[in-house]
Scaffold this active site. Structure first.
Site, PDB file in Angstrom:
ATOM      1  N   ARG A 139     -15.172  -7.838 -14.348  1.00 26.34           N
ATOM      2  CA  ARG A 139     -14.682  -7.722 -15.717  1.00 26.34           C
ATOM      3  C   ARG A 139     -15.342  -6.585 -16.469  1.00 26.34           C
ATOM      4  NH1 ARG A 139     -11.792 -12.443 -16.858  1.00 26.34           N
ATOM      5  NH2 ARG A 139     -11.205 -11.301 -18.714  1.00 26.34           N
ATOM      6  N   ASP A 195      -0.487   4.290   6.516  1.00 27.64           N
ATOM      7  CA  ASP A 195      -0.470   3.302   7.589  1.00 27.64           C
ATOM      8  C   ASP A 195      -1.631   3.454   8.566  1.00 27.64           C
ATOM      9  OD1 ASP A 195       1.272   1.097   7.778  1.00 27.64           O
ATOM     10  OD2 ASP A 195       1.605   1.672   9.854  1.00 27.64           O
ATOM     11  N   LYS A 211       0.840  -1.207   0.000  1.00 30.98           N
ATOM     12  CA  LYS A 211       0.000   0.000   0.000  1.00 30.98           C
ATOM     13  C   LYS A 211       0.872   1.253   0.000  1.00 30.98           C
ATOM     14  CE  LYS A 211      -1.802  -1.295   3.929  1.00 30.98           C
ATOM     15  NZ  LYS A 211      -1.326  -2.673   4.100  1.00 30.98           N
TER      16      LYS A 211
END
Lengths: 88, 326
Positions: free
Chosen positions: B248, B182, B164
């Site tokens: 998708r 964080d 991340k």
């Protein structure tokens, strides 16, 4: 889910070195581990989170673990805290 | 998630803004405030106590103060005693009014802070309510990174060590702004707005695995950071799983609840060589397009359906003409 209270015995609280030891230990396990201190709950695998807690000596933290090895991680963490994170 | 909000903290935080002055040596500073609403006890002073909410701070404006003065000594003491012993956390005088000696005496007995401010009553109520709303709002802490990408608040989440911070760093490098890494503190304003900020101590520090702690503000400058940002999309980074079904088409939006607020969620599978940063930018731009009423996936679906319909009509016509013998 396992919850346990651990006590920080190190003379200078949970500063960078014990925090690193804690994160290193916890990261070996698969479980999600959280630490709670003064109403703030953080992920125990995040070093910054631990440092932000700025835990002072003698304080009690609540460990909470969720996952396949939850009991082991809590026990190991408790042992590590009692050994003052192998630093003193 | 809060440390309790005490009267002392409210006064300390707003001393400059409200020019608040305490009249009885900080007694009652330990009282905890739980309501973000305020009350002007006009009706209560007149004797109607039925819907009195004792959790609210009481504001004595010019009107209330002047009304009290019209009362006879005995009645005034009675009503002040009732107000002070009601369990209210604090009493503030607006318009620079000073509490009378009776008020001070009764407040001391009941351990209630009396203070005054030169502000107009309505201004004080507006600003104090805003402060209380902010400080008493429901909050939570999320393990993730919050980045402002093209003005869209992207909350990157995922298991520890998935990358991340690296994506956030990459986004900052491309000119986007970091809000928190964080530890993202999220609070809810109004009913449907969630706002993320960083921890006061952590600010814009970031941990990069293998490198350690870096300070984005020092390194990339002031333009690379933001103090707070509305959280608009959550991007959950997940490891690629051959068996999992990933979105998708994208015509259907998944939501996740953060502090009871529905937030669009994108599950983003990652694998080596995939440029998550660019995808994050595309997610932000797609969110903006949707916000402006343009849903690309839905439009595409519609276009396709129209095309199929047209084709089937043509086929029907052909069938019809084929049977038209002469």
């Amino acid at each position: 889910m396992v919850r346990k209270e651990i006590k920080i015995l190190n003379k200078y609280g949970l500063h960078t070195r014990p925090a690193t030891a804690l994160v290193t230990l916890v990261s070996k396990f698969k479980s999600d581990v959280f630490l709670e201190y003064k109403g703030v709950k953080i992920n125990a695998k995040s070093i910054l989170g631990l440092l932000v807690l700025a835990v002072e000596p003698g304080a009690n933290l609540i460990v909470e673990a969720n996952g396949v090895d939850e009991q082991e991680v809590v026990d190991d963490l408790d042992r590590l805290a009692q050994q003052k994170f192998n630093l003193e | 998630m809060h440390e309790p909000l005490t009267v002392g903290k409210i006064y300390k935080d707003n001393r400059q803004k409200f020019k608040i002055k305490c009249h009885n040596n900080s007694i009652g500073y330990g009282r905890v405030v739980t309501s973000s609403k305020l009350n002007r006890p006009g009706l209560e002073l007149a004797g109607y106590w039925k819907y009195f909410d004792k959790s609210r701070i009481q504001i004595i404006g010019k009107k209330e103060n002047m009304y009290l003065r019209t009362l006879p000594e005995e009645g005034r003491r009675k009503i002040i005693t009732k107000l002070c012993s009601s369990g209210t956390p604090a009493i503030i005088f607006a318009h620079g009014a000073k509490p009378s000696d009776v008020f001070l005496e009764v407040a001391r007995e009941n351990n209630i802070a009396l203070s005054s401010t030169p502000m107009l009553t309505s201004n004080l109520i507006g600003q104090l309510m805003d402060y209380l709303d902010w400080n008493l709002a429901p909050s939570t802490i999320v393990h993730g990174s919050l980045v402002d990408v093209y003005g869209v608040g992207l909350l990157l989440t995922g298991r520890s060590g998935i990358g991340k911070s690296e994506v956030a760093l990459d986004l900052v490098e491309r000119g986007h702004r970091l809000v928190a890494d964080d530890i993202v503190k999220i609070i809810r304003r109004a009913d449907n707005v969630i706002i993320g900020t960083s921890n006061e101590f952590l600010e814009h520090h970031m941990e990069v695995r293998g490198l350690g702690i870096v300070d984005v503000r020092q390194m990339f400058g002031i333009q690379a950071i933001r103090q707070q940002k509305r959280v608009e999309v959550q991007v959950e980074l997940v490891e690629w799983d051959d068996d999992a079904n990933y979105e998708r088409i994208g015509a259907k939006v998944n939501y996740v609840k953060i502090l009871e607020v529905n937030t669009p969620l994108v599950n983003l599978p990652i694998y080596p060589g995939k440029n998550i940063t660019v995808i994050a930018e595309v997610i932000a731009m797609n969110h903006l397009l949707k916000f402006m009423g343009k849903n690309i996936a839905k439009d595409f679906e519609k276009k396709l359906a129209a095309k199929i319909r047209k084709k089937s009509r043509m086929a029907m016509l052909e069938q019809y003409l084929k049977k038209d013998f002469e």
